[in-house]
Design a protein around this motif. Sequence first.
Motif, PDB file in Angstrom:
ATOM      1  N   LYS A 133       0.851  -1.191   0.000  1.00 53.11           N
ATOM      2  CA  LYS A 133       0.000   0.000   0.000  1.00 53.11           C
ATOM      3  C   LYS A 133       0.883   1.235   0.000  1.00 53.11           C
ATOM      4  CE  LYS A 133      -4.127   1.904   2.217  1.00 53.11           C
ATOM      5  NZ  LYS A 133      -5.164   1.677   3.266  1.00 53.11           N
ATOM      6  N   LEU A 134       0.571   2.212  -0.850  1.00 52.69           N
ATOM      7  CA  LEU A 134       1.493   3.296  -1.142  1.00 52.69           C
ATOM      8  C   LEU A 134       0.855   4.680  -1.017  1.00 52.69           C
ATOM      9  CD1 LEU A 134       2.938   1.627  -4.336  1.00 52.69           C
ATOM     10  CD2 LEU A 134       4.215   1.985  -2.219  1.00 52.69           C
ATOM     11  N   TYR A 135       1.661   5.618  -0.495  1.00 47.49           N
ATOM     12  CA  TYR A 135       1.312   7.036  -0.482  1.00 47.49           C
ATOM     13  C   TYR A 135       2.580   7.850  -0.752  1.00 47.49           C
ATOM     14  CZ  TYR A 135      -3.048   5.967   2.099  1.00 47.49           C
ATOM     15  OH  TYR A 135      -4.277   5.476   2.492  1.00 47.49           O
ATOM     16  N   ALA A 136       2.409   9.030  -1.309  1.00 49.01           N
ATOM     17  CA  ALA A 136       3.495  10.003  -1.383  1.00 49.01           C
ATOM     18  C   ALA A 136       3.596  10.746  -0.049  1.00 49.01           C
ATOM     19  CB  ALA A 136       3.243  10.983  -2.525  1.00 49.01           C
ATOM     20  N   GLY A 153       6.395  15.927   5.193  1.00 47.96           N
ATOM     21  CA  GLY A 153       6.860  14.558   5.348  1.00 47.96           C
ATOM     22  C   GLY A 153       5.784  13.590   5.804  1.00 47.96           C
ATOM     23  N   GLY A 154       4.561  14.074   6.000  1.00 52.70           N
ATOM     24  CA  GLY A 154       3.463  13.213   6.389  1.00 52.70           C
ATOM     25  C   GLY A 154       2.851  12.502   5.188  1.00 52.70           C
ATOM     26  N   ILE A 155       1.837  11.701   5.441  1.00 52.08           N
ATOM     27  CA  ILE A 155       1.169  10.959   4.377  1.00 52.08           C
ATOM     28  C   ILE A 155       0.310  11.924   3.545  1.00 52.08           C
ATOM     29  CG2 ILE A 155      -0.538   9.174   3.889  1.00 52.08           C
ATOM     30  CD1 ILE A 155       0.422   7.722   6.394  1.00 52.08           C
ATOM     31  N   ASP A 156       0.536  11.902   2.242  1.00 55.21           N
ATOM     32  CA  ASP A 156      -0.220  12.751   1.318  1.00 55.21           C
ATOM     33  C   ASP A 156      -1.387  11.932   0.758  1.00 55.21           C
ATOM     34  OD1 ASP A 156      -1.213  14.327  -0.721  1.00 55.21           O
ATOM     35  OD2 ASP A 156       0.763  15.024  -1.364  1.00 55.21           O
ATOM     36  N   ARG A 157      -2.583  12.251   1.201  1.00 55.96           N
ATOM     37  CA  ARG A 157      -3.777  11.517   0.766  1.00 55.96           C
ATOM     38  C   ARG A 157      -4.483  12.189  -0.415  1.00 55.96           C
ATOM     39  NH1 ARG A 157      -4.560   7.700   4.782  1.00 55.96           N
ATOM     40  NH2 ARG A 157      -3.537   8.210   6.770  1.00 55.96           N
ATOM     41  N   SER A 158      -3.844  13.229  -0.974  1.00 50.28           N
ATOM     42  CA  SER A 158      -4.480  13.996  -2.053  1.00 50.28           C
ATOM     43  C   SER A 158      -3.804  13.839  -3.404  1.00 50.28           C
ATOM     44  CB  SER A 158      -4.491  15.488  -1.688  1.00 50.28           C
ATOM     45  OG  SER A 158      -5.184  15.704  -0.474  1.00 50.28           O
ATOM     46  N   GLU A 163       2.156   6.105 -12.040  1.00 48.30           N
ATOM     47  CA  GLU A 163       1.523   7.118 -11.198  1.00 48.30           C
ATOM     48  C   GLU A 163       0.260   6.478 -10.625  1.00 48.30           C
ATOM     49  OE1 GLU A 163       2.517  10.205 -10.512  1.00 48.30           O
ATOM     50  OE2 GLU A 163       4.161  10.495 -11.952  1.00 48.30           O
ATOM     51  N   LEU A 164       0.218   6.303  -9.312  1.00 51.01           N
ATOM     52  CA  LEU A 164      -0.876   5.580  -8.671  1.00 51.01           C
ATOM     53  C   LEU A 164      -1.673   6.514  -7.769  1.00 51.01           C
ATOM     54  CD1 LEU A 164       1.142   2.401  -7.631  1.00 51.01           C
ATOM     55  CD2 LEU A 164      -0.314   2.665  -9.647  1.00 51.01           C
ATOM     56  N   ASP A 165      -2.958   6.235  -7.632  1.00 51.40           N
ATOM     57  CA  ASP A 165      -3.786   6.984  -6.701  1.00 51.40           C
ATOM     58  C   ASP A 165      -3.271   6.808  -5.274  1.00 51.40           C
ATOM     59  OD1 ASP A 165      -5.465   7.767  -8.753  1.00 51.40           O
ATOM     60  OD2 ASP A 165      -6.861   6.091  -8.445  1.00 51.40           O
ATOM     61  N   PRO A 166      -3.418   7.826  -4.430  1.00 45.50           N
ATOM     62  CA  PRO A 166      -2.988   7.680  -3.039  1.00 45.50           C
ATOM     63  C   PRO A 166      -3.723   6.520  -2.367  1.00 45.50           C
ATOM     64  CG  PRO A 166      -4.327   9.660  -3.329  1.00 45.50           C
ATOM     65  CD  PRO A 166      -4.009   9.151  -4.693  1.00 45.50           C
ATOM     66  N   GLY A 167      -2.966   5.698  -1.648  1.00 43.88           N
ATOM     67  CA  GLY A 167      -3.552   4.545  -0.980  1.00 43.88           C
ATOM     68  C   GLY A 167      -3.728   3.339  -1.866  1.00 43.88           C
ATOM     69  N   TRP A 204       5.701   6.482   1.321  1.00 48.19           N
ATOM     70  CA  TRP A 204       5.104   5.734   2.428  1.00 48.19           C
ATOM     71  C   TRP A 204       4.637   4.369   1.923  1.00 48.19           C
ATOM     72  CZ3 TRP A 204       4.966   7.199   7.493  1.00 48.19           C
ATOM     73  CH2 TRP A 204       5.239   8.541   7.791  1.00 48.19           C
ATOM     74  N   HIS A 205       4.891   3.325   2.718  1.00 51.73           N
ATOM     75  CA  HIS A 205       4.499   1.985   2.291  1.00 51.73           C
ATOM     76  C   HIS A 205       4.238   1.076   3.487  1.00 51.73           C
ATOM     77  CE1 HIS A 205       8.898   2.205   2.549  1.00 51.73           C
ATOM     78  NE2 HIS A 205       8.934   0.897   2.794  1.00 51.73           N
ATOM     79  N   ALA A 206       3.244   0.232   3.325  1.00 51.76           N
ATOM     80  CA  ALA A 206       2.965  -0.879   4.235  1.00 51.76           C
ATOM     81  C   ALA A 206       2.804  -2.107   3.351  1.00 51.76           C
ATOM     82  CB  ALA A 206       1.697  -0.629   5.038  1.00 51.76           C
TER      83      ALA A 206
END
Length: 228
Positions: free
Chosen positions: A124-127, A132-137, A150-154, A172-174
């Motif tokens: 699972k990926l976010y920019a 430096g926090g998770i960009d959900r936009s 280029e992937l959608d956030p989350g 960001w990744h899990a």
Amino acid sequence: MKRSEINDILRAGDAFIRSFNFLLPPFAAWTPDDMRARRPNIGEIIGSDLGWDITDFGSGAFEERGLFLFTLRNGREEDLRRGAGMCYAEKIMVVRQDQITPMHRHIVKGEDIINRGGATLAVKLYASDEEGGIDRSHDVRVATDGLVQELDPGSILRIAPGESVTLLPGVWHAFWAEGGDALVGEVSTVNNDRTDNVFAEPVGRFPEIEEDEAPWRLLVSDYGKWFA
């Protein structure tokens, strides 16, 4: 975590790795007494945190939230800073079915996460945002085996055996395995697990160990106590 639990996880993980004909270096088979006897000659192993590594991220529930790793090689941060020398690291990991490595990013380390065999690896990926926090936009940019996406956030990227994803600092990744357990490789820049991991929520990177039996193999987190 209890030492007996860690010993069982190590034995099972070692067998899983061998089932793919992936062979670990000789020091993987050394007992604690073997390492003590070789102490004058293993400064590189100890200083670079090479070897076995298990974490439940402070959850107390390794099966649901944890990771099994072995660091095969790890370079020097001073080489990385000057841009020459041993600037790389390599790990092999066992990611169990539905076992989550929680959301995090790295400050310095770029890494290729490679599915070496077994089940599918889900990531699972976010920019990162400007702080430096998770960009959900905004979209997150990654490369999969050299192909930029280029992937959608989350978004959840599913990596089959033989495939890989490149994660640059700030991504960001899990991750977890789906449909069984996965053997996962990591090739990266120099690795410092004590300073370079930023988690989305507070976690314990190295486990607190209840010594209910003798260690079968030492963890990298044991080295400070055993070889101070």
